[in-house]
Scaffold this active site. Structure first.
Site, PDB file in Angstrom:
ATOM      1  N   LYS A  37      62.678  27.276  10.077  1.00 35.54           N
ATOM      2  CA  LYS A  37      61.811  28.534   9.412  1.00 35.54           C
ATOM      3  C   LYS A  37      61.354  28.427   8.106  1.00 35.54           C
ATOM      4  CE  LYS A  37      65.531  31.690   9.395  1.00 35.54           C
ATOM      5  NZ  LYS A  37      66.496  32.442   9.675  1.00 35.54           N
ATOM      6  N   TYR A 257      59.047  31.763 -24.434  1.00 38.98           N
ATOM      7  CA  TYR A 257      58.800  33.418 -24.295  1.00 38.98           C
ATOM      8  C   TYR A 257      59.702  33.995 -24.657  1.00 38.98           C
ATOM      9  CZ  TYR A 257      54.549  32.766 -21.780  1.00 38.98           C
ATOM     10  OH  TYR A 257      53.585  32.304 -21.526  1.00 38.98           O
TER      11      TYR A 257
HETATM   12  C1  LIG Z   1      67.196  32.126   9.901  1.00 38.51           C
HETATM   13  C2  LIG Z   1      68.173  32.092  11.272  1.00 38.51           C
HETATM   14  C3  LIG Z   1      69.361  31.308  11.964  1.00 38.51           C
HETATM   15  C4  LIG Z   1      69.714  30.293  10.778  1.00 38.51           C
HETATM   16  O1  LIG Z   1      71.357  31.031   9.501  1.00 38.51           O
HETATM   17  P1  LIG Z   1      71.525  30.062   9.356  1.00 38.51           P
HETATM   18  O2  LIG Z   1      72.780  30.936   8.338  1.00 38.51           O
HETATM   19  O3  LIG Z   1      70.468  28.977   8.411  1.00 38.51           O
HETATM   20  O4  LIG Z   1      72.441  29.091   9.642  1.00 38.51           O
HETATM   21  C5  LIG Z   1      69.794  32.054  12.854  1.00 38.51           C
HETATM   22  N1  LIG Z   1      69.424  33.143  13.775  1.00 38.51           N
HETATM   23  C6  LIG Z   1      68.323  33.534  13.385  1.00 38.51           C
HETATM   24  C7  LIG Z   1      68.469  34.508  14.217  1.00 38.51           C
HETATM   25  C8  LIG Z   1      68.083  33.455  12.360  1.00 38.51           C
HETATM   26  O5  LIG Z   1      66.968  34.597  11.835  1.00 38.51           O
END
Ligand SMILES: *Cc1c(COP(=O)(O)O)cnc(C)c1O
Length: 624
Positions: A37, A257
């Site tokens: 993702k 800034y």
């Molecule tokens: C993002 C996500 C993961 C991965 O989690 P990590 O901590 O990055 O290993 C696993 N399961 C779900 C449902 C997620 O949304």
């Protein structure tokens, strides 16, 4: 890289190493889902997915439909789970792209069930204490039973998600136990049971599960320093920039800034052309570190949108020198340590990194791929036609001499045709066209070769008829190029009568069609039809069209054009022993300009890769 203002380097071998290490913690028979993702936490979902699949991933996890269909367009075929709840208006895209939706509540399941008449694989998310999406564990048994009643849904998986696998063992065990009890009560066996994220792989047991979901740890970033005792990971991404200007400040002068940094002594500093718009977090103002020529340098002053300053006093530096902003093996700029400087999240830091930066992929130090700048715009909805046209124009202007631009139009044209899934645009696959010349005995046509053509391709059938058109003048034929119901066109020599073009056989799948000829405004229109086609409408069918005609001997070339988007092209010219030598000049546009050319004693063939898309107005000229 050298010419980029900032870029990221992704070490796929480190990624592979992390997967190998994580897999050592899985009990035999456990599969893994690679979580990609947010563009694989900023690493680039496509290349990461490819590598993960090579390393045995049986599933990919994305956040939403768009991320999933982007992978589908790029040719990823393994199952893809949409981890978050989808919206009802995304159902069609889920179905069309063969994505696996997560069911987090009943009404979505019911709607999904209504909108399809095929079996759709789903995973049900049970909230065992994460307190986010999913069905509350107390209601799980009842909800699962209800979902099971929906006849078009096939429960392929049931899963849950840990809230604190990296640092709260007790709570993790509680969640796991709640989930175990639900699984134990099931009166059927779903293919996949999963709960562990990457931290959970190291900190929980979950004997009942047979799939894990690997995210952050696979990218080589620790979720908790204690885990360093359990596993040795390598950071996958390095974010880099270079020095664009060198300056000095006198004691008391301010930098950046709002004058948040004042020089305590005379100093030299480097300006780097990256800022928070590139994903270098604003909260790293006066806190960040960068590595220049192996030295750790402090980031001084506020992070600007497009620039930062780093103290390089006493270090030998030059304009153009590389600056490492994140990743690599230097402790102070590992994602987890940088994020800790401002109490931030390493997850967030990674997925925001390099918004303007190109991704370069390495294996064993060798550059093996890169992804274009606009990769992340690929399916964005605010991508205007103007901008698209601009890209295409520029590309054509450059005659595809630039790989970057040709990649861009490739993906943009695909987007235009598929991502927006315009129902009016149809495309062909498995295109095979053969043209054969022969001598013949008709004395009145002695200046012509007998010409037989066969064309086959698959395409979605739009109607229960279509036309083949023939004319002996280009202007006349032109109007048939715009018509969607014309599948084949032939330009006849101007001295020949239309009657010398004949359709010898037309089939859709195995159905031999009827044909009816009509002269219309100097053109021959052949209507091909069959009542049996009605049932095949909107299905992908195989077209086969064979014709016979005559081709003038005084011409020394034969041109074949593709006027539709086509996947997998093969065009063959069989000239028997009429000519000594025939050359093929392909004019292909697509990812590659160079199809494969194979020739035999009496034929020559031009073919693309089976999977490759060839754009309209490509073609080949055979010269003899
Ligand atoms: C993002 C996500 C993961 C991965 O989690 P990590 O901590 O990055 O290993 C696993 N399961 C779900 C449902 C997620 O949304």
């Amino acid at each position: 890289m050298k010419e980029d203002r900032s870029w990221t380097e992704i070490d796929l071998i480190s990624f592979e190493h992390n997967l190998t290490e994580l897999k050592k913690h899985l009990k035999p028979g456990t599969n893994f889902m690679q979580i990609v993702k947010a563009d694989a936490y900023g690493h680039g979902a496509y290349e990461i997915s490819k590598k993960a699949i090579q390393c045995g991933a049986t599933f990919l996890g994305v956040a939403n439909v768009q991320e999933g269909l982007l992978l589908r367009y790029q040719g990823i075929e393994i199952p893809i789970l949409i981890l978050s709840p989808s919206l009802q208006n995304e159902i069609d895209l889920i179905l069309e792209n063969n994505l696996v939706p997560t069911i987090s509540e009943l009404s979505f399941a019911e709607e999904l069930n209504k909108r399809t008449n095929k079996q759709v694989a789903i995973h049900i998310n049970i909230d065992t204490g994460m307190g986010r999406s999913g069905i509350n564990f107390k209601e799980a048994e009842k909800a699962i039973a209800e979902i099971k009643e929906l006849k078009n849904l096939q429960i392929e998986g049931i899963f849950s998600h840990f809230s604190a696998a990296e640092n709260d063992e007790e709570y993790t065990n509680l969640q796991s136990e709640r989930f175990r009890q639900i699984i134990a009560k099931l009166d059927f066996q779903p293919k996949y049971i999963h709960i562990a994220n990457s931290s959970g792989v190291l900190t929980s047991k979950c004997e009942y599960a047979n799939l894990v979901r690997l995210g952050l740890l696979s990218y080589g970033v620790y979720t908790n320093p204690d885990l360093e005792n359990k596993i040795c990971l390598k950071p996958v991404m390095t974010f880099k920039s270079c020095i664009s200007q060198l300056k000095s400040a006198e004691k008391g002068e301010s930098i950046g800034y709002n004058r948040t940094y004042k020089a305590a002594k005379n100093l030299q500093y480097a300006v780097l052309p990256v800022g928070y718009a590139d994903g270098y977090d604003f909260l790293l103002s006066n806190k960040g570190k960068v590595i220049i020529n192996d030295q750790v340098c402090n980031v001084i002053g506020k992070i600007s949108m497009d620039m930062i300053a780093a103290d390089v006093t006493g270090i030998k530096v030059e304009i153009g020198d590389e600056a490492i902003l994140l990743g690599g093996n230097e402790e102070s700029i590992k994602a987890e340590n940088l994020a800790a400087l401002y109490n931030g999240s390493s997850y967030e830091l990674l997925c925001q990194i390099g918004r303007r930066a190109k991704r370069y992929y390495f294996e064993n130090g060798e550059l093996i791929a890169s992804s274009p700048l606009l990769r992340r715009d690929f399916v964005s909805s605010d991508y205007s036609d103007d901008k698209l046209n601009n890209v295409i124009e520029t590309a054509i202007e450059q005659r595809l001499q630039s790989k970057e631009i040709s990649n861009l139009i490739y993906s943009d044209i695909l987007k235009r045709y598929f991502a927006e899934h315009d129902q009016d645009i149809h495309y062909r696959r498995n295109f095979r066209h053969t043209i054969e010349f022969n001598e013949h005995k008709r004395s009145e046509l002695k200046d012509y070769y007998l010409t037989k053509t066969t064309l086959t391709f698959t395409k979605k059938l739009q109607n229960d008829y279509f036309y083949v058109a023939c004319a002996n003048n280009e202007q006349l034929l032109e109007k048939y190029f715009l018509r969607k119901d014309v599948e084949y066109r032939w330009l006849l020599d101007s001295n020949l009568e239309a009657a010398l073009f004949d359709v010898t056989s037309v089939k859709i799948n195995e159905i031999e069609l009827y044909s009816e000829m009509k002269l219309s405004g100097g053109c021959l229109e052949i209507r091909c039809y069959h009542p049996g086609l009605r049932e095949l409408k909107d299905q992908e069918v195989k077209f086969s069209i064979s014709t016979q005609t005559y081709y003038p001997k005084n011409s020394h070339q034969l041109a074949v054009y593709l006027i539709e988007m086509t996947q997998g092209v093969q065009i063959e010219f069989k000239y028997n022993d009429l000519f000594r030598k025939v050359e093929a000049v392909p004019i292909f546009s697509g990812r590659s300009k160079f199809p494969q050319i194979t020739s035999n004693a009496d034929s020559i063939k031009v073919s693309s890769q089976k999977e490759e898309w060839i754009f309209p107005t490509s073609g080949v000229v055979f010269v003899y």
